[in-house]
Design a protein around this motif. Structure first.
Motif, PDB file in Angstrom:
ATOM      1  N   PRO A 103       0.846  -1.199   0.016  1.00  0.00           N
ATOM      2  CA  PRO A 103       0.063   0.010  -0.130  1.00  0.00           C
ATOM      3  C   PRO A 103       0.908   1.343  -0.054  1.00  0.00           C
ATOM      4  N   ASN A 104       0.457   2.127  -0.815  1.00  0.00           N
ATOM      5  CA  ASN A 104       0.885   3.696  -0.876  1.00  0.00           C
ATOM      6  C   ASN A 104       1.965   3.763  -1.804  1.00  0.00           C
ATOM      7  N   LEU A 105       2.664   2.515  -2.169  1.00  0.00           N
ATOM      8  CA  LEU A 105       3.902   2.806  -2.919  1.00  0.00           C
ATOM      9  C   LEU A 105       3.588   2.966  -4.175  1.00  0.00           C
ATOM     10  N   ARG A 117       5.296  11.866  -3.458  1.00  0.00           N
ATOM     11  CA  ARG A 117       4.996  12.355  -2.447  1.00  0.00           C
ATOM     12  C   ARG A 117       6.126  12.175  -1.341  1.00  0.00           C
ATOM     13  N   GLU A 118       6.613  12.833  -0.211  1.00  0.00           N
ATOM     14  CA  GLU A 118       7.395  12.340   0.834  1.00  0.00           C
ATOM     15  C   GLU A 118       8.901  12.034   0.344  1.00  0.00           C
ATOM     16  N   TYR A 142      11.473   8.767   0.820  1.00  0.00           N
ATOM     17  CA  TYR A 142      11.424   7.566  -0.115  1.00  0.00           C
ATOM     18  C   TYR A 142      11.929   7.915  -1.427  1.00  0.00           C
ATOM     19  N   ASN A 184       8.348  -5.713  -1.451  1.00  0.00           N
ATOM     20  CA  ASN A 184       8.118  -4.610  -0.244  1.00  0.00           C
ATOM     21  C   ASN A 184       6.526  -4.562   0.173  1.00  0.00           C
ATOM     22  N   ALA A 233       5.219  -3.063   2.294  1.00  0.00           N
ATOM     23  CA  ALA A 233       4.973  -1.496   2.887  1.00  0.00           C
ATOM     24  C   ALA A 233       4.468  -1.825   4.402  1.00  0.00           C
ATOM     25  N   ALA A 234       3.238  -1.197   4.689  1.00  0.00           N
ATOM     26  CA  ALA A 234       2.643  -1.266   6.057  1.00  0.00           C
ATOM     27  C   ALA A 234       2.254  -2.735   6.387  1.00  0.00           C
ATOM     28  N   HIS A 254       4.338  -5.069   8.745  1.00  0.00           N
ATOM     29  CA  HIS A 254       4.356  -5.185  10.266  1.00  0.00           C
ATOM     30  C   HIS A 254       2.909  -5.577  10.687  1.00  0.00           C
ATOM     31  N   HIS A 283      13.022  -2.924   2.141  1.00  0.00           N
ATOM     32  CA  HIS A 283      12.439  -1.506   2.491  1.00  0.00           C
ATOM     33  C   HIS A 283      13.316  -0.555   1.921  1.00  0.00           C
ATOM     34  N   ILE A 284      12.589   0.290   1.461  1.00  0.00           N
ATOM     35  CA  ILE A 284      13.337   1.807   0.917  1.00  0.00           C
ATOM     36  C   ILE A 284      14.187   2.364   2.201  1.00  0.00           C
ATOM     37  N   SER A 285      13.041   2.819   3.021  1.00  0.00           N
ATOM     38  CA  SER A 285      13.638   3.313   4.445  1.00  0.00           C
ATOM     39  C   SER A 285      14.354   2.500   5.349  1.00  0.00           C
ATOM     40  N   VAL A 289      13.756   0.866   8.221  1.00  0.00           N
ATOM     41  CA  VAL A 289      12.910   0.914   9.301  1.00  0.00           C
ATOM     42  C   VAL A 289      13.445   0.624  10.639  1.00  0.00           C
ATOM     43  N   ARG A 301      13.348   4.031  12.292  1.00  0.00           N
ATOM     44  CA  ARG A 301      12.165   4.661  12.418  1.00  0.00           C
ATOM     45  C   ARG A 301      11.199   4.353  13.535  1.00  0.00           C
ATOM     46  N   ARG A 330       7.762  -0.118  13.222  1.00  0.00           N
ATOM     47  CA  ARG A 330       8.307  -0.661  11.895  1.00  0.00           C
ATOM     48  C   ARG A 330       9.282  -1.632  12.145  1.00  0.00           C
TER      49      ARG A 330
HETATM   50  O1  CA2 Z   1      10.674   1.762   3.678  1.00  0.00           O
HETATM   51  C1  CA2 Z   1       9.677   1.053   3.213  1.00  0.00           C
HETATM   52  O2  CA2 Z   1      10.107   0.539   2.030  1.00  0.00           O
HETATM   53  C2  CA2 Z   1       8.392   0.864   3.811  1.00  0.00           C
HETATM   54  O3  CA2 Z   1       7.979  -0.528   3.343  1.00  0.00           O
HETATM   55  C3  CA2 Z   1       7.325   2.005   3.504  1.00  0.00           C
HETATM   56  C4  CA2 Z   1       6.092   1.822   3.943  1.00  0.00           C
HETATM   57  C5  CA2 Z   1       6.278   1.769   5.412  1.00  0.00           C
HETATM   58  O4  CA2 Z   1       5.030   1.675   5.965  1.00  0.00           O
HETATM   59  C6  CA2 Z   1       7.060   0.568   5.856  1.00  0.00           C
HETATM   60  O5  CA2 Z   1       7.243   0.673   7.308  1.00  0.00           O
HETATM   61  C7  CA2 Z   1       8.549   0.647   5.376  1.00  0.00           C
HETATM   62  C8  CA2 Z   1       5.283   2.778   3.621  1.00  0.00           C
HETATM   63  C9  CA2 Z   1       5.279   3.014   1.973  1.00  0.00           C
HETATM   64  C10 CA2 Z   1       4.424   4.348   1.693  1.00  0.00           C
HETATM   65  O6  CA2 Z   1       4.992   4.721   0.358  1.00  0.00           O
HETATM   66  C11 CA2 Z   1       4.881   6.009   0.018  1.00  0.00           C
HETATM   67  C12 CA2 Z   1       5.679   6.509  -0.941  1.00  0.00           C
HETATM   68  C13 CA2 Z   1       5.798   7.823  -1.395  1.00  0.00           C
HETATM   69  C14 CA2 Z   1       4.881   8.702  -0.817  1.00  0.00           C
HETATM   70  C15 CA2 Z   1       4.301   8.370   0.255  1.00  0.00           C
HETATM   71  C16 CA2 Z   1       4.155   6.951   0.790  1.00  0.00           C
END
Ligand code: CA2
Length: 146
Positions: free
Chosen positions: A11-13, A19-20, A24, A75, A77-78, A81, A101-103, A105, A108, A112
């Motif tokens: 989700p959200n990827l 964004r953000e 990311y 990946n 994402a959320a 967890h 994971h891009i960031s 974790v 953070r 996470r």
């Molecule tokens: O660091 C990662 O790749 C995560 O899987 C990214 C997830 C986060 O919930 C995990 O803890 C770590 C969030 C993905 C949200 O992706 C976005 C990308 C661009 C802008 C906003 C959200």
């Protein structure tokens, strides 16, 4: 025919690069697909990238991989967890599973720090930005060559 590697994104990827960017980065999922395809080609592999915001759809995608794919890069994402369903689905897949994971974790929030998917993943990359996807593809190439 060349082996297929599926890159699954949670989700959200779909907003990656839009964004953000401070967390990311600026690259989009289309950039990730292009980077991974180039590495896959070096190893005689092909790859496809999929994304869903829906947990059950990701479970269905993993089931499809049982028939189509030699390896999965994921990946979640959320759902990383929270999702026992994605862990259970990955446990039905026989090939290598790599978690990305891009960031970082671990730097953070506490929530996470735990990953259900890590209970199945053969290896994980965190905190290397989107470059982590291509690094996973390279590792996939060497795992499948063995
Ligand atoms: O660091 C990662 O790749 C995560 O899987 C990214 C997830 C986060 O919930 C995990 O803890 C770590 C969030 C993905 C949200 O992706 C976005 C990308 C661009 C802008 C906003 C959200």
């Amino acid at each position: 025919m060349s082996q297929l590697i599926t890159i699954l994104n949670g989700p959200n990827l779909n907003l990656l690069g839009k964004r953000e960017p401070e967390i990311y980065g600026h690259a989009t999922l289309a950039d990730v697909q292009a980077d991974c395809s180039a590495v896959a080609q070096e190893f005689g592999l092909t790859c496809e990238l999929k994304q869903s915001n829906i947990e059950g759809e990701l479970v269905d995608m993993i089931h499809t991989c049982r028939e189509t794919s030699a390896g999965i890069i994921i990946n979640p994402a959320a759902y990383t967890h929270t999702s026992v369903a994605i862990l259970d689905a990955l446990n039905t897949f026989d090939g290598p599973v790599l978690e990305i994971h891009i960031s970082n974790v671990h730097k953070r929030e506490e929530f996470r720090h735990h990953s259900y998917v890590s209970k199945r993943a053969d290896a994980s990359i965190v905190g290397m930005g989107v470059e982590g996807y291509a690094l996973c593809m390279r590792h996939m190439g060497s795992l499948l060559a063995k």
